[in-house]
Motif scaffolding. Structure first.
Motif, PDB file in Angstrom:
ATOM      1  N   TYR A  45       6.579  -2.120   5.367  1.00 60.23           N
ATOM      2  CA  TYR A  45       5.919  -1.537   4.208  1.00 60.23           C
ATOM      3  C   TYR A  45       4.408  -1.371   4.432  1.00 60.23           C
ATOM      4  O   TYR A  45       3.820  -0.345   4.048  1.00 60.23           O
ATOM      5  CB  TYR A  45       6.150  -2.417   2.974  1.00 60.23           C
ATOM      6  CG  TYR A  45       7.555  -2.306   2.404  1.00 60.23           C
ATOM      7  CD1 TYR A  45       7.828  -1.465   1.326  1.00 60.23           C
ATOM      8  CD2 TYR A  45       8.591  -3.045   2.950  1.00 60.23           C
ATOM      9  CE1 TYR A  45       9.106  -1.372   0.812  1.00 60.23           C
ATOM     10  CE2 TYR A  45       9.861  -2.963   2.461  1.00 60.23           C
ATOM     11  CZ  TYR A  45      10.140  -2.118   1.371  1.00 60.23           C
ATOM     12  OH  TYR A  45      11.406  -2.022   0.871  1.00 60.23           O
ATOM     13  N   GLU A  46       3.774  -2.371   5.036  1.00 55.33           N
ATOM     14  CA  GLU A  46       2.331  -2.330   5.191  1.00 55.33           C
ATOM     15  C   GLU A  46       1.901  -1.194   6.113  1.00 55.33           C
ATOM     16  O   GLU A  46       0.952  -0.443   5.820  1.00 55.33           O
ATOM     17  CB  GLU A  46       1.826  -3.670   5.739  1.00 55.33           C
ATOM     18  CG  GLU A  46       0.314  -3.736   5.859  1.00 55.33           C
ATOM     19  CD  GLU A  46      -0.165  -5.077   6.387  1.00 55.33           C
ATOM     20  OE1 GLU A  46      -1.379  -5.221   6.595  1.00 55.33           O
ATOM     21  OE2 GLU A  46       0.688  -5.971   6.583  1.00 55.33           O
ATOM     22  N   GLU A  47       2.624  -1.031   7.221  1.00 57.23           N
ATOM     23  CA  GLU A  47       2.283  -0.002   8.201  1.00 57.23           C
ATOM     24  C   GLU A  47       2.984   1.324   7.933  1.00 57.23           C
ATOM     25  O   GLU A  47       2.656   2.331   8.560  1.00 57.23           O
ATOM     26  CB  GLU A  47       2.608  -0.502   9.600  1.00 57.23           C
ATOM     27  CG  GLU A  47       1.846  -1.757  10.002  1.00 57.23           C
ATOM     28  CD  GLU A  47       2.263  -2.272  11.356  1.00 57.23           C
ATOM     29  OE1 GLU A  47       3.149  -1.625  11.986  1.00 57.23           O
ATOM     30  OE2 GLU A  47       1.737  -3.298  11.798  1.00 57.23           O
ATOM     31  N   ASP A  48       3.993   1.290   7.031  1.00 55.81           N
ATOM     32  CA  ASP A  48       4.815   2.478   6.729  1.00 55.81           C
ATOM     33  C   ASP A  48       5.411   3.058   8.011  1.00 55.81           C
ATOM     34  O   ASP A  48       5.326   4.256   8.302  1.00 55.81           O
ATOM     35  CB  ASP A  48       3.977   3.534   6.007  1.00 55.81           C
ATOM     36  CG  ASP A  48       4.857   4.668   5.452  1.00 55.81           C
ATOM     37  OD1 ASP A  48       6.071   4.418   5.224  1.00 55.81           O
ATOM     38  OD2 ASP A  48       4.346   5.789   5.261  1.00 55.81           O
ATOM     39  N   THR A  49       6.015   2.165   8.807  1.00 60.26           N
ATOM     40  CA  THR A  49       6.622   2.578  10.070  1.00 60.26           C
ATOM     41  C   THR A  49       8.124   2.281  10.057  1.00 60.26           C
ATOM     42  O   THR A  49       8.599   1.351   9.407  1.00 60.26           O
ATOM     43  CB  THR A  49       5.991   1.851  11.252  1.00 60.26           C
ATOM     44  OG1 THR A  49       6.117   0.424  11.053  1.00 60.26           O
ATOM     45  CG2 THR A  49       4.524   2.224  11.384  1.00 60.26           C
ATOM     46  N   VAL A  50       8.845   3.085  10.823  1.00 54.65           N
ATOM     47  CA  VAL A  50      10.311   2.956  10.911  1.00 54.65           C
ATOM     48  C   VAL A  50      10.705   2.817  12.370  1.00 54.65           C
ATOM     49  O   VAL A  50      10.167   3.509  13.244  1.00 54.65           O
ATOM     50  CB  VAL A  50      11.022   4.180  10.298  1.00 54.65           C
ATOM     51  CG1 VAL A  50      12.535   4.071  10.509  1.00 54.65           C
ATOM     52  CG2 VAL A  50      10.696   4.328   8.832  1.00 54.65           C
ATOM     53  N   GLN A  51      11.646   1.923  12.592  1.00 51.79           N
ATOM     54  CA  GLN A  51      12.189   1.762  13.943  1.00 51.79           C
ATOM     55  C   GLN A  51      13.704   1.643  13.846  1.00 51.79           C
ATOM     56  O   GLN A  51      14.226   0.935  12.989  1.00 51.79           O
ATOM     57  CB  GLN A  51      11.601   0.511  14.603  1.00 51.79           C
ATOM     58  CG  GLN A  51      12.077   0.329  16.041  1.00 51.79           C
ATOM     59  CD  GLN A  51      11.467  -0.915  16.698  1.00 51.79           C
ATOM     60  OE1 GLN A  51      10.638  -1.586  16.103  1.00 51.79           O
ATOM     61  NE2 GLN A  51      11.901  -1.204  17.912  1.00 51.79           N
ATOM     62  N   THR A  52      14.440   2.370  14.705  1.00 45.85           N
ATOM     63  CA  THR A  52      15.909   2.297  14.732  1.00 45.85           C
ATOM     64  C   THR A  52      16.348   1.745  16.071  1.00 45.85           C
ATOM     65  O   THR A  52      15.771   2.071  17.118  1.00 45.85           O
ATOM     66  CB  THR A  52      16.545   3.688  14.522  1.00 45.85           C
ATOM     67  OG1 THR A  52      16.089   4.577  15.542  1.00 45.85           O
ATOM     68  CG2 THR A  52      16.181   4.232  13.142  1.00 45.85           C
ATOM     69  N   ILE A  53      17.367   0.917  16.037  1.00 40.60           N
ATOM     70  CA  ILE A  53      17.894   0.335  17.263  1.00 40.60           C
ATOM     71  C   ILE A  53      19.415   0.315  17.223  1.00 40.60           C
ATOM     72  O   ILE A  53      20.028   0.595  16.188  1.00 40.60           O
ATOM     73  CB  ILE A  53      17.372  -1.105  17.476  1.00 40.60           C
ATOM     74  CG1 ILE A  53      17.739  -2.001  16.277  1.00 40.60           C
ATOM     75  CG2 ILE A  53      15.874  -1.102  17.710  1.00 40.60           C
ATOM     76  CD1 ILE A  53      17.360  -3.461  16.476  1.00 40.60           C
ATOM     77  N   ALA A  54      19.988  -0.046  18.373  1.00 48.27           N
ATOM     78  CA  ALA A  54      21.451  -0.180  18.557  1.00 48.27           C
ATOM     79  C   ALA A  54      22.120   1.181  18.529  1.00 48.27           C
ATOM     80  O   ALA A  54      21.572   2.159  19.041  1.00 48.27           O
ATOM     81  CB  ALA A  54      22.031  -1.147  17.539  1.00 48.27           C
TER      82      ALA A  54
ATOM     83  N   GLN B 237      16.934  11.504  13.617  1.00 52.98           N
ATOM     84  CA  GLN B 237      16.113  10.315  13.682  1.00 52.98           C
ATOM     85  C   GLN B 237      15.334  10.156  12.377  1.00 52.98           C
ATOM     86  O   GLN B 237      14.971  11.139  11.734  1.00 52.98           O
ATOM     87  CB  GLN B 237      15.118  10.393  14.850  1.00 52.98           C
ATOM     88  CG  GLN B 237      15.781  10.354  16.228  1.00 52.98           C
ATOM     89  CD  GLN B 237      16.492   9.037  16.479  1.00 52.98           C
ATOM     90  OE1 GLN B 237      15.973   7.963  16.142  1.00 52.98           O
ATOM     91  NE2 GLN B 237      17.686   9.118  17.086  1.00 52.98           N
ATOM     92  N   VAL B 238      15.128   8.900  12.010  1.00 58.00           N
ATOM     93  CA  VAL B 238      14.336   8.591  10.819  1.00 58.00           C
ATOM     94  C   VAL B 238      12.971   8.100  11.292  1.00 58.00           C
ATOM     95  O   VAL B 238      12.875   7.071  11.972  1.00 58.00           O
ATOM     96  CB  VAL B 238      15.024   7.519   9.947  1.00 58.00           C
ATOM     97  CG1 VAL B 238      14.146   7.175   8.742  1.00 58.00           C
ATOM     98  CG2 VAL B 238      16.394   7.994   9.501  1.00 58.00           C
TER      99      VAL B 238
END
Length: 574
Positions: free
Chosen positions: A41-50, A59-60
């Motif tokens: 939330y603080e950085e407003d970043t998204v990471q997807t794995i697996a 991709q999100v």
């Protein structure tokens, strides 16, 4: 310098450990059949794995991309998914929801977890997407099996009872009626025996598929078992009245059902109708009442509908009481035998006796054979009862032979169910040998009902018995539909003219013509004749005039206990 080198080595060690942990984490994620999304939330970043590509073809990269998930699921899951993805708006920490993807092939469990900071603000969001298609499919199958019949696709018996119970509950609140139609396919067992079990199942399935067309929100239909179906109707009136539903079924039955083999089958049904609250106030009692009156419909000729009536239930309960008492009587062999004499018409000399069973319950009340014998045939106790009659009558007859040395015939009534027993012939022979009775002294009486379902099998057994000298008598002749056809194919010695003819033979000209024709025809065929139910001098004189060989009836001899037959034998020897 040494301190710096030590710190570097320590950092390198920690780094190697972290890399191993990250590798292990990735391996766990990639082999978990799941995909993960992490949002800060603080950085407003998204990471997807697996296994992200297994579930999605996009991709999100930001929070705004979450809306793309809505396009992946079926319409009815869009709103629940929106609420689940943003549970932080309701202060929730975790939730999970199953959604079905638009391709219709995959079920996905979406699990959301929110991590809050010390001040209670959302800090991290983790979303897991897991393939639960196999689990949900198995669950769907279990759900289907819990509610539906696998053969017909209709509701199964247990779920139907629940639905009918809901109908009854509503009817109590709204002061309505609920009707139950209990349906049985007529002659299904015969069709299944002749055509095979697989064809029998297809007949049930085809008829069930037709009944399914009648279902609506106020009509529920169940395949109970075998060839039994049950229909529940809430507030039966107008187009969904019992009469209307039955009319729709009857109209369909006018046309054949076409099977997968191309064969066409015509069906008839017997239907019992019971309504709440008239017949019963309980769900199971309502079904039972409908079943009871369905059996009355069958007794009245099949292919018809029978409505509940209090007297039918009363008769049923009476029969249940008799059945329970009968089982106890069979266990204790609490029966007695009477014998009705048969006389030669020409000289009134005793020809023989017919053994007749009598039964008094524990209160001493006599229960007529025409009441308890049909019950015994239905519940199978007729087999031990019939064996007892053969054994006991043979024992008494053997005593008479030793004591009076009078040559006569012992007639025994044999049930159709007894004839079907594989050891029937052996049992007869064993009893004759046990009491030293010649086969020529025994006459087995059969009725047309014995022959309807198992003509070939019964005939073979009769031929075996007749070949060793046992006499065969066709009882109640003239009351069936095809008695004449049996005369040329049966190994019979004696034919008994039914009492219904003798009752009116003096007063009705048509009866006289039929009776005289029977006597003339049978004598031409070489059979001996016996007229049953002869009660008057006038009847006796008439039968004598038309050359009937023997008579049986109250005029010369009512059914008697063994001691009175002994008195009669003593008189015959004087």
């Amino acid at each position: 310098m040494d301190d710096l080198r030590g710190q570097i080595e320590l950092l390198s060690s920690v780094n190697r450990k972290l890399m191993k942990d990250v590798k292990m984490l990735h391996l766990i994620c990639e082999t978990s059949n799941s995909a993960f999304l992490y949002y800060n939330y603080e950085e407003d970043t998204v990471q997807t794995i697996a296994n992200w590509d297994y579930f999605f073809d996009f991709q999100v990269k930001s929070r705004e991309d979450f809306s793309r998930f809505y396009d992946c699921v079926e319409e009815k899951y869009v709103t629940p998914l929106k609420e689940a993805l943003f549970i932080e708006k309701r202060g929730m920490r975790s939730t999970a929801i199953d959604v079905k993807m638009k391709d219709g092939r995959m079920w996905v469990e979406v699990e959301i977890t929110i991590v809050y900071d010390e001040e209670g603000h959302p800090a991290d969001k983790i979303i897991r997407f897991k393939d639960v298609t196999k689990f949900n499919s198995q669950n769907d199958e279990l759900t289907y099996m819990a509610y539906y019949d696998l053969l017909t696709g209709l509701y199964n018996r247990n779920y139907f009872v629940r639905l009918l119970g809901e109908f009854v509950r509503r009817a109590k609140e709204e002061e309505r009626k609920v009707a139950v139609m209990f349906i049985d396919l007529d002659d299904f067992r015969r069709m299944s025996d002749e055509l095979g079990i697989i064809i029998g199942d297809e007949i049930v399935q085809t008829f069930g598929q037709f009944l399914a067309e009648l279902e609506d929100e106020n009509i529920v239909i169940s395949h109970f078992n075998g060839d039994i179906f049950c229909i529940g109707v809430y507030h039966p009136y107008g187009d969904r009245s019992v009469e209307s539903v039955y009319a729709r079924i009857s109209e369909r039955l006018q046309r054949p059902f076409r099977l997968s083999s191309g064969q066409e089958i015509f069906l008839t049904i017997s239907v019992g109708i019971a309504e709440y609250p008239e017949a019963a106030s309980d769900t199971l009692d309502l079904i039972n009442c409908a079943e009871i009156v369905m059996f009355r419909a069958k007794e009245n000729g099949k292919g018809r509908i029978q409505y509940f009536d209090g007297s039918i239930l009363e008769d049923f309960l009476k029969n249940v009481t008799i059945e329970n008492k009968l089982k106890e009587a069979v266990f204790s062999q609490n029966f007695t035998l009477y014998f009705q004499p048969q006389f030669h018409t020409a000289d009134r000399i005793l020809r023989g006796v017919e053994a007749l069973i009598r039964w008094k319950d524990e209160t001493g009340k006599s229960i007529k054979p025409d009441v308890f014998i049909p019950i015994a045939e239905k519940n199978g106790t007729i087999v031990p009862i019939g064996t007892w009659v053969m054994e006991e009558s043979a024992r008494i007859y053997a005593e008479w032979k030793k004591k009076y040395h009078y040559a006569m015939i012992l007639s025994l009534n044999i049930s159709a169910i007894q004839y079907k027993q594989p050891d029937f012939v052996d049992k007869v022979m064993k009893i004759l040998g046990k009491y030293d009775i010649s086969p020529e002294e025994i006459e087995l009486e059969i009725t047309e009902t014995i022959l309807i379902d198992n003509f070939k099998e019964v005939t073979e057994k009769l031929v075996t018995l007749r070949n060793i000298g046992v006499k065969i008598s066709l009882d109640d002749f003239g009351t069936g539909y095809s008695s004449l056809s049996y005369l040329k194919g049966l190994p019979i010695d004696t034919l008994k003219v039914d009492k219904s003819f003798i009752d009116t033979v003096i007063t009705d000209e048509n009866t006289r013509i039929i009776t005289e024709s029977i006597i003339y025809m049978v004598k031409k065929l070489g059979f001996e004749t016996i007229a049953e139910g002869v009660e008057t001098q006038e009847q006796f004189d008439y039968l004598s005039a038309i050359d009937c060989d023997n008579i049986q009836g109250y005029y010369l001899g009512r059914p008697m206990p063994p001691e009175e037959i002994e008195e009669l034998l003593a008189e015959m020897l004087v």
